[in-house]
Design a protein around this motif. Sequence first.
Motif, PDB file in Angstrom:
ATOM      1  N   LEU A 117       2.926   2.736  -8.935  1.00 53.23           N
ATOM      2  CA  LEU A 117       1.621   2.505  -8.199  1.00 53.23           C
ATOM      3  C   LEU A 117       1.969   3.364  -6.887  1.00 53.23           C
ATOM      4  N   THR A 118       0.855   4.025  -6.529  1.00 53.84           N
ATOM      5  CA  THR A 118       0.532   5.018  -5.416  1.00 53.84           C
ATOM      6  C   THR A 118      -0.534   4.166  -4.364  1.00 53.84           C
ATOM      7  N   LEU A 119      -0.075   3.908  -3.174  1.00 54.43           N
ATOM      8  CA  LEU A 119      -1.103   3.355  -2.151  1.00 54.43           C
ATOM      9  C   LEU A 119      -1.434   4.462  -1.049  1.00 54.43           C
ATOM     10  N   LEU A 120      -2.597   4.832  -1.171  1.00 51.30           N
ATOM     11  CA  LEU A 120      -2.873   5.959  -0.039  1.00 51.30           C
ATOM     12  C   LEU A 120      -3.406   5.288   1.263  1.00 51.30           C
ATOM     13  N   VAL A 121      -2.893   5.231   2.069  1.00 51.59           N
ATOM     14  CA  VAL A 121      -3.217   4.729   3.350  1.00 51.59           C
ATOM     15  C   VAL A 121      -3.426   5.491   4.648  1.00 51.59           C
ATOM     16  N   PRO A 122      -4.443   5.339   5.278  1.00 54.45           N
ATOM     17  CA  PRO A 122      -4.716   6.059   6.525  1.00 54.45           C
ATOM     18  C   PRO A 122      -3.690   5.984   7.607  1.00 54.45           C
ATOM     19  N   LYS A 123      -3.297   7.045   8.202  1.00 57.18           N
ATOM     20  CA  LYS A 123      -2.391   6.837   9.220  1.00 57.18           C
ATOM     21  C   LYS A 123      -2.638   5.870  10.253  1.00 57.18           C
ATOM     22  N   SER A 163      10.772  -7.030  -3.349  1.00 55.65           N
ATOM     23  CA  SER A 163      11.831  -7.558  -4.166  1.00 55.65           C
ATOM     24  C   SER A 163      12.001  -6.723  -5.445  1.00 55.65           C
ATOM     25  N   THR A 164      12.917  -5.917  -5.565  1.00 58.13           N
ATOM     26  CA  THR A 164      13.136  -4.554  -6.594  1.00 58.13           C
ATOM     27  C   THR A 164      14.294  -5.054  -7.759  1.00 58.13           C
ATOM     28  N   ALA A 165      13.995  -4.610  -8.736  1.00 55.16           N
ATOM     29  CA  ALA A 165      15.180  -4.596  -9.892  1.00 55.16           C
ATOM     30  C   ALA A 165      15.011  -3.313 -10.902  1.00 55.16           C
ATOM     31  N   PHE A 166      15.917  -2.445 -10.554  1.00 57.78           N
ATOM     32  CA  PHE A 166      15.883  -1.122 -11.120  1.00 57.78           C
ATOM     33  C   PHE A 166      14.427  -0.547 -10.671  1.00 57.78           C
ATOM     34  N   ALA A 167      14.019  -0.698  -9.489  1.00 57.68           N
ATOM     35  CA  ALA A 167      12.848   0.182  -9.108  1.00 57.68           C
ATOM     36  C   ALA A 167      13.003   0.597  -7.673  1.00 57.68           C
ATOM     37  N   SER A 168      11.973   1.158  -7.141  1.00 59.01           N
ATOM     38  CA  SER A 168      12.128   1.567  -5.784  1.00 59.01           C
ATOM     39  C   SER A 168      10.595   1.619  -5.206  1.00 59.01           C
ATOM     40  N   ILE A 169      10.888   1.415  -3.729  1.00 58.05           N
ATOM     41  CA  ILE A 169       9.482   1.527  -2.888  1.00 58.05           C
ATOM     42  C   ILE A 169      10.082   2.798  -1.863  1.00 58.05           C
ATOM     43  N   ASN A 170       9.134   3.633  -2.071  1.00 54.51           N
ATOM     44  CA  ASN A 170       9.199   4.810  -1.136  1.00 54.51           C
ATOM     45  C   ASN A 170       8.145   5.063  -0.298  1.00 54.51           C
ATOM     46  N   ILE A 171       8.293   5.575   0.845  1.00 60.96           N
ATOM     47  CA  ILE A 171       7.095   5.916   2.076  1.00 60.96           C
ATOM     48  C   ILE A 171       7.098   7.405   2.326  1.00 60.96           C
ATOM     49  N   GLN A 172       6.099   8.000   2.020  1.00 58.29           N
ATOM     50  CA  GLN A 172       5.780   9.322   2.446  1.00 58.29           C
ATOM     51  C   GLN A 172       5.090   9.456   3.856  1.00 58.29           C
ATOM     52  N   GLY A 173       5.491  10.048   4.980  1.00 58.37           N
ATOM     53  CA  GLY A 173       4.789  10.286   6.040  1.00 58.37           C
ATOM     54  C   GLY A 173       4.845   8.869   6.992  1.00 58.37           C
ATOM     55  N   GLN A 174       4.132   8.897   8.171  1.00 59.84           N
ATOM     56  CA  GLN A 174       4.558   8.008   8.977  1.00 59.84           C
ATOM     57  C   GLN A 174       3.191   7.432   9.683  1.00 59.84           C
ATOM     58  N   PRO A 175       3.060   6.266   9.871  1.00 52.32           N
ATOM     59  CA  PRO A 175       1.629   6.083  10.719  1.00 52.32           C
ATOM     60  C   PRO A 175       1.487   6.660  12.243  1.00 52.32           C
ATOM     61  N   ASP A 176       0.238   6.380  12.618  1.00 52.41           N
ATOM     62  CA  ASP A 176       0.247   6.825  13.905  1.00 52.41           C
ATOM     63  C   ASP A 176       1.189   5.946  14.801  1.00 52.41           C
ATOM     64  N   VAL A 220       8.814  -5.182  -7.716  1.00 63.27           N
ATOM     65  CA  VAL A 220       8.874  -4.245  -8.653  1.00 63.27           C
ATOM     66  C   VAL A 220      10.035  -4.191  -9.407  1.00 63.27           C
ATOM     67  N   SER A 221       9.630  -4.262 -10.809  1.00 64.23           N
ATOM     68  CA  SER A 221      10.641  -4.315 -11.784  1.00 64.23           C
ATOM     69  C   SER A 221      10.735  -2.981 -12.782  1.00 64.23           C
ATOM     70  N   PHE A 222      11.551  -1.969 -12.777  1.00 61.55           N
ATOM     71  CA  PHE A 222      11.725  -0.632 -13.633  1.00 61.55           C
ATOM     72  C   PHE A 222      10.135   0.172 -13.378  1.00 61.55           C
ATOM     73  N   GLY A 223      10.197   0.375 -12.264  1.00 60.54           N
ATOM     74  CA  GLY A 223       8.928   1.045 -11.537  1.00 60.54           C
ATOM     75  C   GLY A 223       9.280   1.337 -10.297  1.00 60.54           C
ATOM     76  N   GLU A 224       7.980   2.057  -9.646  1.00 62.20           N
ATOM     77  CA  GLU A 224       7.842   2.660  -8.439  1.00 62.20           C
ATOM     78  C   GLU A 224       6.612   2.409  -7.728  1.00 62.20           C
ATOM     79  N   ILE A 225       6.800   2.050  -6.383  1.00 59.19           N
ATOM     80  CA  ILE A 225       5.736   2.023  -5.669  1.00 59.19           C
ATOM     81  C   ILE A 225       5.719   3.044  -4.525  1.00 59.19           C
ATOM     82  N   LEU A 226       4.839   3.848  -4.391  1.00 58.15           N
ATOM     83  CA  LEU A 226       4.726   5.123  -3.300  1.00 58.15           C
ATOM     84  C   LEU A 226       3.811   4.520  -2.297  1.00 58.15           C
ATOM     85  N   VAL A 227       4.069   4.523  -0.914  1.00 58.34           N
ATOM     86  CA  VAL A 227       3.199   4.537  -0.236  1.00 58.34           C
ATOM     87  C   VAL A 227       2.979   5.837   0.701  1.00 58.34           C
TER      88      VAL A 227
END
Length: 91
Positions: A40-46, A55-68, A81-88
Amino acid sequence: PRVAEGNIDVSFGELTVDFSGCNALSEDCEVEANCSFGELTLLVPKKFRVEPDSSTAFASINIQGQPDPTPQGTIRLDANVSFGEILVRYI
């Protein structure tokens, strides 16, 4: 449009949710994201900040960039998240 809440579910696939069309957030904006065996990719304005609570199991949540430095609103991300990835990705 103003976002107050949301629910995103991904299983065995990929999904991108783009918040760039959002003009404002409610004061208590909460998005629940469930991702199993997917990406899952979330595109979020700065102008908005994302605060993940995860809550993660064999998974990750990653953040690229920074807000204002002084964002106009906050999205509370309740992520499971289970066996997957969320990218903000801040755009």
